[in-house]
Design an enzyme around this catalytic site. Structure first.
Site, PDB file in Angstrom:
ATOM      1  N   ARG A   1       8.752  -3.046  -3.715  1.00 28.67           N
ATOM      2  CA  ARG A   1       8.741  -1.711  -3.103  1.00 28.67           C
ATOM      3  C   ARG A   1       8.832  -0.618  -4.164  1.00 28.67           C
ATOM      4  O   ARG A   1       8.172   0.414  -4.055  1.00 28.67           O
ATOM      5  CB  ARG A   1       9.881  -1.573  -2.084  1.00 28.67           C
ATOM      6  CG  ARG A   1       9.745  -0.303  -1.268  1.00 28.67           C
ATOM      7  CD  ARG A   1      10.546  -0.295   0.006  1.00 28.67           C
ATOM      8  NE  ARG A   1      10.003   0.670   0.943  1.00 28.67           N
ATOM      9  CZ  ARG A   1      10.680   1.715   1.424  1.00 28.67           C
ATOM     10  NH1 ARG A   1      11.938   1.877   1.072  1.00 28.67           N
ATOM     11  NH2 ARG A   1      10.094   2.540   2.251  1.00 28.67           N
TER      12      ARG A   1
ATOM     13  N   HIS B   1       6.172   2.258  -4.475  1.00 26.67           N
ATOM     14  CA  HIS B   1       6.535   3.667  -4.291  1.00 26.67           C
ATOM     15  C   HIS B   1       6.290   4.512  -5.541  1.00 26.67           C
ATOM     16  O   HIS B   1       5.961   5.689  -5.449  1.00 26.67           O
ATOM     17  CB  HIS B   1       7.991   3.793  -3.816  1.00 26.67           C
ATOM     18  CG  HIS B   1       8.099   3.725  -2.332  1.00 26.67           C
ATOM     19  ND1 HIS B   1       9.117   4.285  -1.608  1.00 26.67           N
ATOM     20  CD2 HIS B   1       7.279   3.151  -1.418  1.00 26.67           C
ATOM     21  CE1 HIS B   1       8.917   4.083  -0.315  1.00 26.67           C
ATOM     22  NE2 HIS B   1       7.822   3.374  -0.180  1.00 26.67           N
TER      23      HIS B   1
ATOM     24  N   HIS C   1       4.598  -6.625   3.700  1.00 25.73           N
ATOM     25  CA  HIS C   1       5.737  -6.607   4.634  1.00 25.73           C
ATOM     26  C   HIS C   1       6.121  -8.001   5.100  1.00 25.73           C
ATOM     27  O   HIS C   1       6.975  -8.149   5.969  1.00 25.73           O
ATOM     28  CB  HIS C   1       5.442  -5.685   5.815  1.00 25.73           C
ATOM     29  CG  HIS C   1       5.660  -4.246   5.482  1.00 25.73           C
ATOM     30  ND1 HIS C   1       5.330  -3.213   6.325  1.00 25.73           N
ATOM     31  CD2 HIS C   1       6.169  -3.667   4.379  1.00 25.73           C
ATOM     32  CE1 HIS C   1       5.638  -2.059   5.773  1.00 25.73           C
ATOM     33  NE2 HIS C   1       6.141  -2.313   4.573  1.00 25.73           N
TER      34      HIS C   1
ATOM     35  N   TRP D   1      15.706  -9.622  11.970  1.00 30.22           N
ATOM     36  CA  TRP D   1      17.023 -10.247  11.860  1.00 30.22           C
ATOM     37  C   TRP D   1      16.851 -11.729  11.565  1.00 30.22           C
ATOM     38  O   TRP D   1      16.080 -12.401  12.217  1.00 30.22           O
ATOM     39  CB  TRP D   1      17.829 -10.045  13.150  1.00 30.22           C
ATOM     40  CG  TRP D   1      18.018  -8.590  13.363  1.00 30.22           C
ATOM     41  CD1 TRP D   1      19.022  -7.796  12.887  1.00 30.22           C
ATOM     42  CD2 TRP D   1      17.102  -7.699  14.030  1.00 30.22           C
ATOM     43  NE1 TRP D   1      18.815  -6.493  13.230  1.00 30.22           N
ATOM     44  CE2 TRP D   1      17.647  -6.398  13.930  1.00 30.22           C
ATOM     45  CE3 TRP D   1      15.902  -7.882  14.706  1.00 30.22           C
ATOM     46  CZ2 TRP D   1      17.018  -5.281  14.468  1.00 30.22           C
ATOM     47  CZ3 TRP D   1      15.266  -6.780  15.236  1.00 30.22           C
ATOM     48  CH2 TRP D   1      15.835  -5.494  15.128  1.00 30.22           C
TER      49      TRP D   1
HETATM   50  C1  HEM Z   1       1.928   3.028   5.923  1.00 35.74           C
HETATM   51  C2  HEM Z   1       2.430   2.392   4.857  1.00 35.74           C
HETATM   52  C3  HEM Z   1       3.867   1.916   4.775  1.00 35.74           C
HETATM   53  C4  HEM Z   1       4.979   2.349   5.450  1.00 35.74           C
HETATM   54  C5  HEM Z   1       5.111   3.475   6.494  1.00 35.74           C
HETATM   55  C6  HEM Z   1       6.095   1.513   4.986  1.00 35.74           C
HETATM   56  C7  HEM Z   1       7.420   1.648   5.425  1.00 35.74           C
HETATM   57  C8  HEM Z   1       8.464   0.827   5.045  1.00 35.74           C
HETATM   58  C9  HEM Z   1       9.815   0.958   5.519  1.00 35.74           C
HETATM   59  C10 HEM Z   1      10.325   2.022   6.481  1.00 35.74           C
HETATM   60  C11 HEM Z   1      10.539  -0.039   4.926  1.00 35.74           C
HETATM   61  C12 HEM Z   1      12.045  -0.311   5.096  1.00 35.74           C
HETATM   62  C13 HEM Z   1      12.802   0.313   3.933  1.00 35.74           C
HETATM   63  C14 HEM Z   1      14.300   0.038   4.104  1.00 35.74           C
HETATM   64  O1  HEM Z   1      14.813   0.357   5.199  1.00 35.74           O
HETATM   65  O2  HEM Z   1      14.926  -0.515   3.161  1.00 35.74           O
HETATM   66  C15 HEM Z   1       9.643  -0.796   4.095  1.00 35.74           C
HETATM   67  C16 HEM Z   1      10.025  -1.886   3.339  1.00 35.74           C
HETATM   68  C17 HEM Z   1       9.169  -2.560   2.461  1.00 35.74           C
HETATM   69  N1  HEM Z   1       7.876  -2.196   2.139  1.00 35.74           N
HETATM   70 FE1  HEM Z   1       6.743  -0.871   3.170  1.00 35.74          FE
HETATM   71  N2  HEM Z   1       5.650   0.611   4.053  1.00 35.74           N
HETATM   72  C18 HEM Z   1       4.308   0.824   3.883  1.00 35.74           C
HETATM   73  C19 HEM Z   1       3.470   0.162   2.985  1.00 35.74           C
HETATM   74  C20 HEM Z   1       3.895  -0.770   2.050  1.00 35.74           C
HETATM   75  C21 HEM Z   1       3.073  -1.268   0.948  1.00 35.74           C
HETATM   76  C22 HEM Z   1       1.643  -0.806   0.643  1.00 35.74           C
HETATM   77  C23 HEM Z   1       3.845  -2.184   0.267  1.00 35.74           C
HETATM   78  C24 HEM Z   1       3.513  -3.010  -0.954  1.00 35.74           C
HETATM   79  C25 HEM Z   1       2.274  -3.366  -1.298  1.00 35.74           C
HETATM   80  C26 HEM Z   1       5.134  -2.242   0.946  1.00 35.74           C
HETATM   81  C27 HEM Z   1       6.172  -3.066   0.577  1.00 35.74           C
HETATM   82  C28 HEM Z   1       7.428  -3.084   1.192  1.00 35.74           C
HETATM   83  C29 HEM Z   1       8.450  -4.091   0.920  1.00 35.74           C
HETATM   84  C30 HEM Z   1       8.325  -5.269  -0.047  1.00 35.74           C
HETATM   85  C31 HEM Z   1       9.554  -3.758   1.727  1.00 35.74           C
HETATM   86  C32 HEM Z   1      10.893  -4.500   1.824  1.00 35.74           C
HETATM   87  C33 HEM Z   1      11.885  -3.869   0.889  1.00 35.74           C
HETATM   88  C34 HEM Z   1      13.285  -4.486   1.000  1.00 35.74           C
HETATM   89  O3  HEM Z   1      13.424  -5.591   1.592  1.00 35.74           O
HETATM   90  O4  HEM Z   1      14.233  -3.857   0.465  1.00 35.74           O
HETATM   91  N3  HEM Z   1       5.144  -1.368   2.024  1.00 35.74           N
HETATM   92  N4  HEM Z   1       8.381  -0.249   4.184  1.00 35.74           N
HETATM   93  C1  LIG Z   2       7.370 -12.021   8.124  1.00 35.67           C
HETATM   94  C2  LIG Z   2       8.407 -11.351   8.987  1.00 35.67           C
HETATM   95  O1  LIG Z   2       8.521 -10.002   8.560  1.00 35.67           O
HETATM   96  C3  LIG Z   2       7.938  -9.032   9.345  1.00 35.67           C
HETATM   97  O2  LIG Z   2       7.253  -9.331  10.309  1.00 35.67           O
HETATM   98  C4  LIG Z   2       8.118  -7.622   8.888  1.00 35.67           C
HETATM   99  C5  LIG Z   2       7.440  -6.613   9.547  1.00 35.67           C
HETATM  100  N1  LIG Z   2       7.521  -5.338   9.135  1.00 35.67           N
HETATM  101  C6  LIG Z   2       8.272  -4.978   8.085  1.00 35.67           C
HETATM  102  C7  LIG Z   2       8.289  -3.618   7.686  1.00 35.67           C
HETATM  103  C8  LIG Z   2       9.025  -3.237   6.608  1.00 35.67           C
HETATM  104  C9  LIG Z   2       9.768  -4.186   5.904  1.00 35.67           C
HETATM  105  C10 LIG Z   2       9.759  -5.529   6.269  1.00 35.67           C
HETATM  106  C11 LIG Z   2       9.003  -5.936   7.393  1.00 35.67           C
HETATM  107  C12 LIG Z   2       8.925  -7.297   7.812  1.00 35.67           C
HETATM  108  N2  LIG Z   2       9.623  -8.263   7.128  1.00 35.67           N
END
Ligand code: HEM
Ligand SMILES: CCOC(=O)c1cnc2ccccc2c1N
Length: 290
Positions: free
Chosen positions: A45, A49, A172, A188
């Site tokens: 992330r 970002h 995700h 969860w």
């Molecule tokens: C419309 C695009 C996207 C939105 C709105 C979005 C939104 C979010 C949100 C709200 C979270 C939860 C953050 C938290 O509460 O800790 C999250 C987690 C995450 N996102 Fe996205 N995301 C987007 C695209 C992406 C992309 C392009 C990647 C990487 C290629 C990505 C990788 C991740 C990962 C790995 C997490 C988990 C982080 C953790 O477990 O601490 N996301 N995202």
């Molecule tokens: C494979 C099971 O994970 C999911 O279906 C899932 C779906 N949305 C997400 C969005 C933000 C961060 C984690 C996410 C996530 N782990």
């Protein structure tokens, strides 16, 4: 704005593989983080970002300047929680302070994907730390409370088409949402630290119910305890996105191939690489028998 990759003749693949290994060993060592999910997902992330501030209209933002290190950017509410990833990388930067922050943040993300058994992500060094004055304003990162048109528009600013957008969202499969960071919660128990096409399989196979969570945000929840953001769910509401979701759910190799090219493109947006600029594909710890 033009950002040209700086070629550093003194540093070869071994130098960068050494940093890769340090990060990978630290991920392996500190496995208890975030309920035993580990640091992989949050490192991905941080790399995303620090790159996702890119704007194709004036070639501003993006990973080149390492401006996440400045307060303006790291305190962007969209970056809540990423301090943990920055703290994780701090001692590694101290030991290898010849590397730029932009190269370190993106190398950390590449390492995290590969060590989670994901695809190999080709990586090119040469990002150069820019001064604080170059820090992009808050508000360039995406807002999860939106549908397909917003998602398409957002990714267009990063020069990403539908296929690239769907592939990138597949990250995700890693980690989870954290209520205190983003006002979303879950999945969860189901949070994972293995890079697979499960995100797409879940999208298609689970029963989803739109629910208003305690912070007033809407998210889709499934009986098995999975969750999707509205921007995740948009990928099965839009016919063009849905077609690609089905392809990736049924063919993990095709997802891996598209993710590798899209993620490299994301991490390199805004950077001009001179002819002959080196490109590295790092070995995983397993491949080195470490
Ligand atoms: C419309 C695009 C996207 C939105 C709105 C979005 C939104 C979010 C949100 C709200 C979270 C939860 C953050 C938290 O509460 O800790 C999250 C987690 C995450 N996102 Fe996205 N995301 C987007 C695209 C992406 C992309 C392009 C990647 C990487 C290629 C990505 C990788 C991740 C990962 C790995 C997490 C988990 C982080 C953790 O477990 O601490 N996301 N995202
Ligand atoms: C494979 C099971 O994970 C999911 O279906 C899932 C779906 N949305 C997400 C969005 C933000 C961060 C984690 C996410 C996530 N782990």
């Amino acid at each position: 704005i033009v950002h040209i990759a700086a070629l550093n003749k003194d540093r070869k693949i071994d130098d960068y593989q050494r940093i890769y290994n340090k990060i990978a060993e630290k991920i392996r060592e500190e496995d208890e983080y975030d309920g035993y999910i580990g640091y992989g997902p949050i490192l991905v992330r941080l790399g995303w970002h620090s790159s996702g501030t890119y704007d194709k209209t004036n070639n501003s933002g993006g990973s080149y300047g390492g401006t996440y290190r400045f307060k303006l950017e790291s305190s962007d509410p969209s970056n809540n929680g990423l301090q943990n990833a920055a703290k994780f990388l701090d001692p590694i930067y101290k030991e290898f302070n010849w590397i730029s922050h932009g190269d370190l943040y993106t190398l950390g993300a590449v390492c995290a994907v590969q060590e989670a058994q994901g695809p190999k992500i080709p990586w090119r060094p040469g990002r150069v730390d820019l001064p604080e004055t170059e820090t992009p304003a808050n508000g360039r990162l995406p807002d999860a409370n939106n549908g397909a048109d917003y998602v398409r528009n957002f990714y267009a600013r990063l020069r990403m088409n539908d296929r690239e957008a769907v592939a990138l969202t597949g990250a995700h499969c890693l980690g989870r949402t954290h209520y205190k960071n983003s006002g979303f919660d879950g999945p969860w128990g189901a949070a994972s630290n293995s890079f697979t096409n499960e995100f797409f399989v879940n999208l298609l196979n689970e029963q989803w119910k739109l629910e208003k969570n305690k912070s007033g945000n809407y998210q889709y929840d499934s009986p098995k305890g999975y969750m999707m953001l509205k921007t995740d769910y948009a990928l099965i509401q839009d016919p063009s996105y849905l077609k690609i979701v089905k392809e990736f759910a049924n063919d993990e190799a095709s997802f891996f191939k598209e993710f590798a090219s899209s993620f490299q493109k994301l991490l390199e947006n805004g950077i001009d690489y001179p002819k002959g600029a080196p490109q590295y594909i790092f070995k995983t710890l397993d491949e080195q028998d470490i």
